[in-house]
Design a protein around this motif. Sequence first.
Motif, PDB file in Angstrom:
ATOM      1  N   GLN A 204     -44.194  -6.244  36.743  1.00  0.00           N
ATOM      2  CA  GLN A 204     -45.255  -5.237  36.796  1.00  0.00           C
ATOM      3  C   GLN A 204     -44.984  -4.215  37.893  1.00  0.00           C
ATOM      4  O   GLN A 204     -45.047  -2.998  37.662  1.00  0.00           O
ATOM      5  N   LEU A 205     -44.674  -4.699  39.090  1.00  0.00           N
ATOM      6  CA  LEU A 205     -44.420  -3.813  40.223  1.00  0.00           C
ATOM      7  C   LEU A 205     -43.285  -2.843  39.933  1.00  0.00           C
ATOM      8  O   LEU A 205     -43.406  -1.629  40.170  1.00  0.00           O
ATOM      9  N   ASN A 206     -42.191  -3.368  39.427  1.00  0.00           N
ATOM     10  CA  ASN A 206     -41.020  -2.525  39.177  1.00  0.00           C
ATOM     11  C   ASN A 206     -41.246  -1.547  38.036  1.00  0.00           C
ATOM     12  O   ASN A 206     -40.804  -0.393  38.095  1.00  0.00           O
ATOM     13  N   SER A 207     -41.928  -2.007  36.993  1.00  0.00           N
ATOM     14  CA  SER A 207     -42.117  -1.149  35.816  1.00  0.00           C
ATOM     15  C   SER A 207     -43.215  -0.117  36.023  1.00  0.00           C
ATOM     16  O   SER A 207     -43.116   1.003  35.519  1.00  0.00           O
ATOM     17  N   TRP A 208     -44.253  -0.470  36.750  1.00  0.00           N
ATOM     18  CA  TRP A 208     -45.298   0.505  37.051  1.00  0.00           C
ATOM     19  C   TRP A 208     -44.882   1.446  38.181  1.00  0.00           C
ATOM     20  O   TRP A 208     -45.434   2.531  38.327  1.00  0.00           O
ATOM     21  N   GLY A 209     -43.921   1.012  38.994  1.00  0.00           N
ATOM     22  CA  GLY A 209     -43.504   1.828  40.143  1.00  0.00           C
ATOM     23  C   GLY A 209     -44.519   1.804  41.264  1.00  0.00           C
ATOM     24  O   GLY A 209     -44.820   2.843  41.861  1.00  0.00           O
ATOM     25  N   VAL A 210     -45.052   0.625  41.584  1.00  0.00           N
ATOM     26  CA  VAL A 210     -46.106   0.522  42.594  1.00  0.00           C
ATOM     27  C   VAL A 210     -45.533   0.835  43.981  1.00  0.00           C
ATOM     28  O   VAL A 210     -44.572   0.204  44.417  1.00  0.00           O
ATOM     29  N   PRO A 211     -46.114   1.813  44.698  1.00  0.00           N
ATOM     30  CA  PRO A 211     -45.596   2.180  46.023  1.00  0.00           C
ATOM     31  C   PRO A 211     -46.177   1.303  47.125  1.00  0.00           C
ATOM     32  O   PRO A 211     -47.305   0.829  47.037  1.00  0.00           O
ATOM     33  N   LEU A 212     -45.382   1.101  48.167  1.00  0.00           N
ATOM     34  CA  LEU A 212     -45.863   0.355  49.326  1.00  0.00           C
ATOM     35  C   LEU A 212     -46.908   1.179  50.067  1.00  0.00           C
ATOM     36  O   LEU A 212     -46.767   2.389  50.227  1.00  0.00           O
ATOM     37  N   GLU A 213     -47.947   0.511  50.551  1.00  0.00           N
ATOM     38  CA  GLU A 213     -49.040   1.188  51.222  1.00  0.00           C
ATOM     39  C   GLU A 213     -48.639   1.647  52.627  1.00  0.00           C
ATOM     40  O   GLU A 213     -47.857   0.972  53.306  1.00  0.00           O
ATOM     41  N   PRO A 214     -49.177   2.767  53.101  1.00  0.00           N
ATOM     42  CA  PRO A 214     -48.873   3.243  54.466  1.00  0.00           C
ATOM     43  C   PRO A 214     -49.214   2.219  55.536  1.00  0.00           C
ATOM     44  O   PRO A 214     -48.506   2.103  56.539  1.00  0.00           O
ATOM     45  N   TRP A 215     -50.293   1.449  55.326  1.00  0.00           N
ATOM     46  CA  TRP A 215     -50.692   0.484  56.348  1.00  0.00           C
ATOM     47  C   TRP A 215     -49.733  -0.701  56.446  1.00  0.00           C
ATOM     48  O   TRP A 215     -49.824  -1.493  57.389  1.00  0.00           O
ATOM     49  N   MET A 216     -48.803  -0.819  55.519  1.00  0.00           N
ATOM     50  CA  MET A 216     -47.793  -1.868  55.603  1.00  0.00           C
ATOM     51  C   MET A 216     -46.608  -1.452  56.483  1.00  0.00           C
ATOM     52  O   MET A 216     -45.750  -2.267  56.812  1.00  0.00           O
ATOM     53  N   GLY A 217     -46.556  -0.180  56.875  1.00  0.00           N
ATOM     54  CA  GLY A 217     -45.427   0.290  57.668  1.00  0.00           C
ATOM     55  C   GLY A 217     -44.238   0.627  56.789  1.00  0.00           C
ATOM     56  O   GLY A 217     -44.334   0.607  55.555  1.00  0.00           O
ATOM     57  N   PRO A 218     -43.095   0.924  57.387  1.00  0.00           N
ATOM     58  CA  PRO A 218     -41.910   1.289  56.590  1.00  0.00           C
ATOM     59  C   PRO A 218     -41.391   0.098  55.795  1.00  0.00           C
ATOM     60  O   PRO A 218     -41.635  -1.058  56.131  1.00  0.00           O
ATOM     61  N   TYR A 219     -40.664   0.414  54.725  1.00  0.00           N
ATOM     62  CA  TYR A 219     -40.038  -0.631  53.913  1.00  0.00           C
ATOM     63  C   TYR A 219     -39.054  -1.439  54.761  1.00  0.00           C
ATOM     64  O   TYR A 219     -38.257  -0.879  55.530  1.00  0.00           O
ATOM     65  N   ARG A 220     -39.114  -2.749  54.623  1.00  0.00           N
ATOM     66  CA  ARG A 220     -38.129  -3.636  55.238  1.00  0.00           C
ATOM     67  C   ARG A 220     -37.069  -3.976  54.187  1.00  0.00           C
ATOM     68  O   ARG A 220     -37.412  -4.425  53.099  1.00  0.00           O
ATOM     69  N   ILE A 221     -35.827  -3.783  54.534  1.00  0.00           N
ATOM     70  CA  ILE A 221     -34.727  -4.056  53.610  1.00  0.00           C
ATOM     71  C   ILE A 221     -33.909  -5.209  54.187  1.00  0.00           C
ATOM     72  O   ILE A 221     -33.271  -5.057  55.228  1.00  0.00           O
ATOM     73  N   PRO A 222     -33.905  -6.383  53.559  1.00  0.00           N
ATOM     74  CA  PRO A 222     -33.130  -7.514  54.097  1.00  0.00           C
ATOM     75  C   PRO A 222     -31.629  -7.277  53.967  1.00  0.00           C
ATOM     76  O   PRO A 222     -31.174  -6.455  53.161  1.00  0.00           O
ATOM     77  N   SER A 223     -30.863  -8.005  54.760  1.00  0.00           N
ATOM     78  CA  SER A 223     -29.416  -7.777  54.808  1.00  0.00           C
ATOM     79  C   SER A 223     -28.729  -8.066  53.485  1.00  0.00           C
ATOM     80  O   SER A 223     -27.664  -7.523  53.199  1.00  0.00           O
ATOM     81  N   GLY A 224     -29.331  -8.909  52.633  1.00  0.00           N
ATOM     82  CA  GLY A 224     -28.713  -9.236  51.355  1.00  0.00           C
ATOM     83  C   GLY A 224     -29.182  -8.376  50.200  1.00  0.00           C
ATOM     84  O   GLY A 224     -28.941  -8.703  49.039  1.00  0.00           O
TER      85      GLY A 224
END
Length: 513
Positions: free
Chosen positions: A459-479
């Motif tokens: 659902q998230l990927n297909s709808w394109g749900v954006p991360l909320e501003p209150w969550m801060g910047p996107y965290r990208i794990p090393s893998g």
Amino acid sequence: MHYERLSESVWIAGDGTSRNAAYVRGDMSGGMLVGTLDSADELLDYGEGAAQVVVLTDTDSGQHIPNRATTLTSVATATALARCPLLEGVEVQRGSPLHAYLGRSRRTHGIAARRLRPDHTFSGEIDLKLGDTRVEVLDIGRAYSAADTVVWLPDEAVLITGAVVVNGVHPASWSGSIERWRAACTELAALRPALVVPGYGQVTDITGIIDLRDYLEHLHSEAEVRYRKGMPVEEAATELPLGRWAGWACRENLAITLATVYKSLGDSTDRTVTGVLTTAAEIAEGIRRRPRIAPIAPGERDQETLDALSLTKGENSIFELHSANIPNVITTLVRHTKLFHESVPIARGVITGVLPPRHRELAILRGAWACSAIYQWNHHYQVALGVGLTPGEIDLVSRDVSLGPWTRHERAVLTAVDELHTESVVSDHTWETLSETYDERELIELITLIGEYHKISFQLNSWGVPLEPWMGPYRIPSGWHTAHHSRPALGAGQRGEEVEEGEEVAALAAQEH
């Protein structure tokens, strides 16, 4: 870099999206450089001249001043240059989208690399003579930036605008005024230039100025609609329709300009330069995209929607995290209120079930990684911290299961996610390992949890749900392996390739205990 002789006295340099520069050749004593950039020396060589004067048009210009040249700008632009944000003040974390973006981008987005103190200033306008060429340097006040200066050659009808005019490139305005910017476009169009050298983009004419004025009106109108609805600017930057300007380059710059527009509309959100640039970087890197179905904004919610949203309140850790803010996945799904009422009990059931919270979060995070569901990963990063996982352990969930400090049972939980993801069934060996610790209810719940969160990832990927501003910047794990994240192999499938790196990462994680 493209070099071109534009008129009798004007040479230009640019590549379409990076900063343009123009050289106005004078007599033997030198000429004028406008909108300098790193290739200024090459432009001077091409124009067979030397820069006696450098005109600083806005906060984007003047980062490369040729030797022995004096700088000139209006009093207002000089003040703006002294106050504009500096690139050295931007906080950049290695491996972040912002780190990757700034390392690749040559555009400074109105952020100066250093403070500039012009040698000479003027008010209003100043008339100069470069050999036989008449040049007017005009102070047009606040428009693209806090104060802008342009150069006009009346005898050749050539206008060199700096970033107050762009063509085919979305502008990045940190401190401008859309209303006054549009008025400046009208004033510049009244000069009826035959050729316009914009700050960014291809050379144009009066039609390019009028097109920019229409763009600014469209941008302000659409931004105001979204601001009144309560849509965060981070979401508006990807959701806002662009009409005939959809093909313009550098859409990420909307994150900057819309933040300025929102502020002019009364938005009191305290946004840092780093925060705004991070949003721009997330758009540029393909992590923050335009939603196919936008979350329902506060101003659009009717009573039926509000009643449905009240079902999400709960006492366990994940709902406590959202007690003050409703996540976008919920405000998107609630557009289908009947399905929403059916879905919440299932989600609540697996979140408040019999599985140990640590195991639950390991399974959810591994599924988010397998499905490239970056929104899911970021939300459950916070939840996982709350149930005792360390940042190092969470990062290792995105790596081969042999690399982490996992117990035999935890490794089986992670492997079960991989096997269901790739084979749609848990292997006998993994099932036997899980059964050593889990009873029937926990086994049933684990499979249901993995399936439920795979469904949510779809659902998230297909709808394109954006991360909320209150969550801060996107965290990208090393893998994660960049935005083009590939599907994982089964748990033991990569050991031969990554043992050395894995030993180092595992050792770092072990130090956190």
